[in-house]
Design an enzyme around this catalytic site. Structure first.
Site, mmCIF file in Angstrom:
data_model
loop_
_atom_site.group_PDB
_atom_site.id
_atom_site.type_symbol
_atom_site.label_atom_id
_atom_site.label_comp_id
_atom_site.label_asym_id
_atom_site.label_seq_id
_atom_site.Cartn_x
_atom_site.Cartn_y
_atom_site.Cartn_z
ATOM 1 N N HIS A 117 -7.803 6.824 -0.615
ATOM 2 C CA HIS A 117 -6.269 6.073 -0.548
ATOM 3 C C HIS A 117 -6.288 4.989 0.421
ATOM 4 O O HIS A 117 -5.486 4.135 0.149
ATOM 5 C CB HIS A 117 -5.257 7.347 -0.071
ATOM 6 N N HIS A 160 0.773 -1.089 0.047
ATOM 7 C CA HIS A 160 0.146 -0.139 0.084
ATOM 8 C C HIS A 160 1.006 1.413 0.000
ATOM 9 O O HIS A 160 1.945 1.465 0.762
ATOM 10 C CB HIS A 160 -0.879 0.328 1.202
ATOM 11 N N SER A 161 0.557 2.139 -0.865
ATOM 12 C CA SER A 161 1.012 3.555 -0.612
ATOM 13 C C SER A 161 2.481 3.529 -1.138
ATOM 14 O O SER A 161 3.098 2.618 -1.866
ATOM 15 C CB SER A 161 0.779 4.323 0.403
ATOM 16 N N ILE A 162 3.414 4.061 0.085
ATOM 17 C CA ILE A 162 4.626 3.918 -0.463
ATOM 18 C C ILE A 162 5.424 2.937 -0.178
ATOM 19 O O ILE A 162 6.597 2.510 -0.605
ATOM 20 C CB ILE A 162 5.588 5.290 0.577
#
Length: 403
Positions: free
Chosen positions: A379, A233-235
């Site tokens: 997000h 997820h994400s970074i």
């Protein structure tokens, strides 16, 4: 010399006995009718929601480093790993390794802020062995040497409101108004908001050291557990890229929820201008540290990024390589997919990642959730009210690539 530290904490297995539940069930009520959502689930009267599993704890990837002041050797760069095994024997071919986003830990995969089952339980119930990691320098992988791993807190209440739980109240980008899936009010004082706020922890600012350590520890982990699917997820999506470059033959596929690996820059948006919030980042395209390109290069300036496409708040322009573009032969060996929410800022920027991988010779997939009937996600879709729908999409993609 690099060594592997694999320590089984306390030397025993812990069985977590949970009552059967579905990922998207309403948070339980106790016998007196009290709400068990969010942090209220701490009450002993509330039923557990996690799937039945056995839990083991390890650290991998550490190596000894001499402290010049004490002239003693200390273990550094180790990564915390939880191994979760279904209470009934696992029956899936490949394990799953989960990488959390920036400012969080592996605990984010266990349950949702409103007290429902998380992705870990969803896949445990389907017979997968699940590995949860804390990235090096964060959470239970925190290092004693703060010179090598300086940390900072990034998750203010204002950032959480504006970026994750109440985007629809702001005018940062057009898709924000479509956000409908956050559980509860999404504001301070609500139990689900406070659960997410409490989940956030400081993260390291030394991206080069982090990437080098995660590349090493991650490939050591995969060499022990065998070929696996990586879910991020994400970074956290930067780690599957690094491992695909380092040890691609040990990866069955990379599934990335809202990947924050926009080439050569970070895009944080802004209410007044589509060009607001562009920050140079990831000088090697998708990472801060070197990747294997063909033709080979040891200088990131050889990639010569150029701006491509029109730019608007709804769809951002991208930086790509100058043509002829170098290829990413190792990364291209691994199946890749990005999943993007309808109401997330990523709806206007994840195309940059997909197009960069295509330019570099890959065949990435891009699943825009709204196009398959899953609407209203920001997000943190995997923590939102329709998280089970997203988990099913992830499961179908994994099944298609189990070869």
């Amino acid at each position: 010399m690099r060594v592997v530290l694999a320590l089984l904490c306390a030397g025993f297995w812990t069985a977590v006995l949970a009552a059967p539940s579905t990922l998207n069930s309403t948070p339980s009520l106790n016998a007196t009718g009290s709400n068990c959502a969010g942090i209220n689930g701490l009450s002993p009267r509330c039923r557990p929601v996690e799937a039945n599993h056995r839990r083991e704890v390890f650290y991998v990837g550490g190596h000894y480093q001499l402290d010049p002041q004490t002239q003693q050797h200390f273990l550094v760069d180790q990564m915390y790993v939880e191994k979760l095994t279904p209470f009934r024997s696992p029956h899936q071919r490949y394990p799953l390794v989960f990488f959390h986003g920036g400012g969080y830990s592996g605990a984010a995969w266990l349950q949702t802020p409103d007290g429902r089952q998380g992705f870990a339980s969803y896949f445990l119930e389907r017979g997968y062995v699940v590995y949860l990691v804390d990235q090096v320098g964060t959470g239970r992988s925190t290092q004693a040497d703060l010179t090598a791993y300086p940390i900072k807190g990034v998750q203010s209440a204002e950032i959480t409101l504006r970026g994750f739980t109440r985007m629809q109240d702001y005018n940062d980008y057009p898709q924000a108004k479509l956000h409908t899936q956050w559980p509860g009010t999404g504001r301070e004082g609500d139990s689900a908001f406070e659960a997410l706020a409490n989940l956030a922890i400081p993260l390291t600012t030394n991206n080069d050291r982090l990437e080098s350590s995660m590349r090493n520890a991650g490939c050591i982990l995969l060499s022990i557990i065998g070929k696996s699917f990586l879910i991020s997820h994400s970074i956290g999506a930067i780690h599957p890229i690094l491992l695909s470059d380092q040890c691609p033959d040990l990866i069955a596929g990379n599934l990335n929820l809202e990947p924050t690996t926009v080439p050569f820059e970070s895009i944080v948006g802004g209410p007044s201008s589509p060009n607001a919030g562009r920050v140079p980042n990831r000088k090697w395209g998708l990472t801060n540290t070197p990747l294997t390109y063909l033709p080979p290069t040891t200088n990131p300036e050889d990639l010569k990024p150029v701006r491509a496409g029109p730019d608007s708040a709804a769809r951002r322009s991208c930086l790509r390589q100058s043509e002829p573009a170098r290829k990413l032969p190792n990364i291209n060996k691994v199946p890749y997919v990005a999943l993007t929410g309808e109401a997330s800022q990523h709806a206007g920027s994840d195309h940059c990642i997909v197009e960069y991988l295509q330019q570099a010779g890959g065949k990435p997939e891009w699943i825009r959730l709204a196009q398959i009937g899953i609407h209203g996600n920001g997000h943190f879709g995997y923590l939102e009210r329709n998280s089970e729908q997203i988990a099913k999409v992830a499961e179908r993609w994994i099944r298609r690539h189990e070869v």
